[in-house]
Design an enzyme around this catalytic site. Structure first.
Site, mmCIF file in Angstrom:
data_model
loop_
_atom_site.group_PDB
_atom_site.id
_atom_site.type_symbol
_atom_site.label_atom_id
_atom_site.label_comp_id
_atom_site.label_asym_id
_atom_site.label_seq_id
_atom_site.Cartn_x
_atom_site.Cartn_y
_atom_site.Cartn_z
ATOM 1 N N SER A 151 0.773 -1.123 -0.225
ATOM 2 C CA SER A 151 -0.186 0.321 0.476
ATOM 3 C C SER A 151 1.152 1.201 -0.067
ATOM 4 C CB SER A 151 -1.031 -0.278 1.037
ATOM 5 O OG SER A 151 -2.036 1.072 1.313
ATOM 6 N N LYS A 211 -5.694 2.990 -2.826
ATOM 7 C CA LYS A 211 -5.065 2.444 -1.884
ATOM 8 C C LYS A 211 -5.571 2.301 -0.486
ATOM 9 C CE LYS A 211 -0.995 1.879 -3.309
ATOM 10 N NZ LYS A 211 -0.305 1.020 -3.580
ATOM 11 N N TYR A 257 -5.502 8.062 -6.522
ATOM 12 C CA TYR A 257 -4.021 6.864 -6.020
ATOM 13 C C TYR A 257 -4.535 7.048 -4.284
ATOM 14 C CZ TYR A 257 0.022 5.791 -4.379
ATOM 15 O OH TYR A 257 1.371 5.391 -3.746
#
Length: 317
Positions: A168, A186, A182
């Site tokens: 991650s 994650k 993004y």
């Protein structure tokens, strides 16, 4: 709540590792096309090189173009495969090729899911293609490889189990301006990983570790970063995303002293797998990540206390 990673994990002396990375991706609208070359650079190369240096360990190294893995020796214990995590058929073909190469009893011990590139910019300006491809690669790519790995690991007759590292980021722990998709991908990886980890029967001995690094060298130099076309409404220098960009750029120009070496990340991953202890579900990696995670948790606890009365809706807590 079901516990996770309940047993000490012992890495077999002849463990088989699968290191998975993303293909080169094209964007029609992005300022900067990400140029991730799998095991040929960065963390990927560092980890592949480290595992290849261990005489009894087996390595399945993947890249969009296997020829980019030529730096690895050609030995029976190293398999170089093409893999596109956005393609279910490519993932299935890679597992089939590994089984053919290592034999019918082929067992994965450690999987490192590192599919990712940073997509930054103004959220309002993101195209459907950009946002979907980010989630497809970072999240669904991780899902595809993880589920196939779990299937392989749980079928071991000797309960050998296994270890899945889902890479991650600090971005999977807290949100910063200008990186909405993004962060979303994650956060999704972290929620998925924790949920699947709690589905595992203790006897299977399948462990999960969510690795949350902060900055790694090469990460902010164009190799794994795509940019959304700028939106004029967010262009002013006092906008939060522009302030963050300025701060990051100054750090890079100053030498990026706080960025971690890819080799250090690789060494830490191997240490976690090999130390014979219980695997942590989450691993903030680097001093910056640890400090920011701690500060974020302390801030959330403070906010939680302030809204205790409202949250309780008249009930005693």
């Amino acid at each position: 709540m079901n516990p996770v990673n309940t047993k000490e994990y012992k890495l077999p002396s002849n463990a088989t590792w699968l290191s998975e990375y993303i293909p080169i991706t094209q964007f029609s609208n992005s300022i900067l096309t990400p140029k991730v070359t799998g095991c040929s650079s960065g963390i990927g190369r560092a980890l592949a090189t480290l595992i290849a240096s261990k005489p009894n360990q087996c390595l399945i190294a993947t890249a969009r173009t296997p020829s980019s893995l030529s730096y690895l020796p050609s030995t029976p214990n190293i398999l170089k495969l093409a893999l596109d995590v956005t393609s279910p058929s490519s993932v299935n073909a890679a597992f089939a090729a590994a089984t053919e190469h290592f034999g019918k009893g082929f067992h994965l011990d450690v999987v490192v899911n590192n599919a990712g590139y940073s997509l930054s910019g103004d959220t309002e300006a993101a195209t459907e293609e950009e946002m979907h491809l980010e989630m497809e690669t970072l999240f669904f790519g991780t899902v595809r490889v993880t589920t196939r790995a779990v299937e392989n690991m749980r079928q071991a007759d000797d309960h050998r189990g296994g270890l899945i590292f889902n890479i991650s980021s600090l971005a999977g722990f807290l949100g910063l301006p200008g990186h909405a998709f993004y962060h979303a991908s994650k956060f999704a990886v972290e929620g998925f990983s924790e949920s699947v980890a709690r589905e595992m029967h203790p006897d299977w001995n399948i462990n999960f570790c969510i690795v949350e690094p902060a900055g790694v060298k090469t990460e902010f130099e164009g190799h794994s970063k795509a940019r959304i076309a700028p939106h004029p409404a967010y262009a002013a220098p006092d906008m939060p995303a522009r302030i963050l960009e300025s701060y990051v750029n100054k750090g890079i120009k100053a030498g990026a002293a706080s960025l971690m070496e890819p080799s250090a990340v690789a060494e830490t991953i191997f240490t976690i797998a090999n130390r014979g202890e219980r695997i942590p579900l989450r691993l903030p990696l680097g001093a910056v990540s640890w400090k920011m995670a701690k500060a974020s948790l302390e801030g959330r606890l403070g906010d939680l206390d302030k809204i205790k009365g409202v949250s309780a809706m008249g009930k005693e807590i």
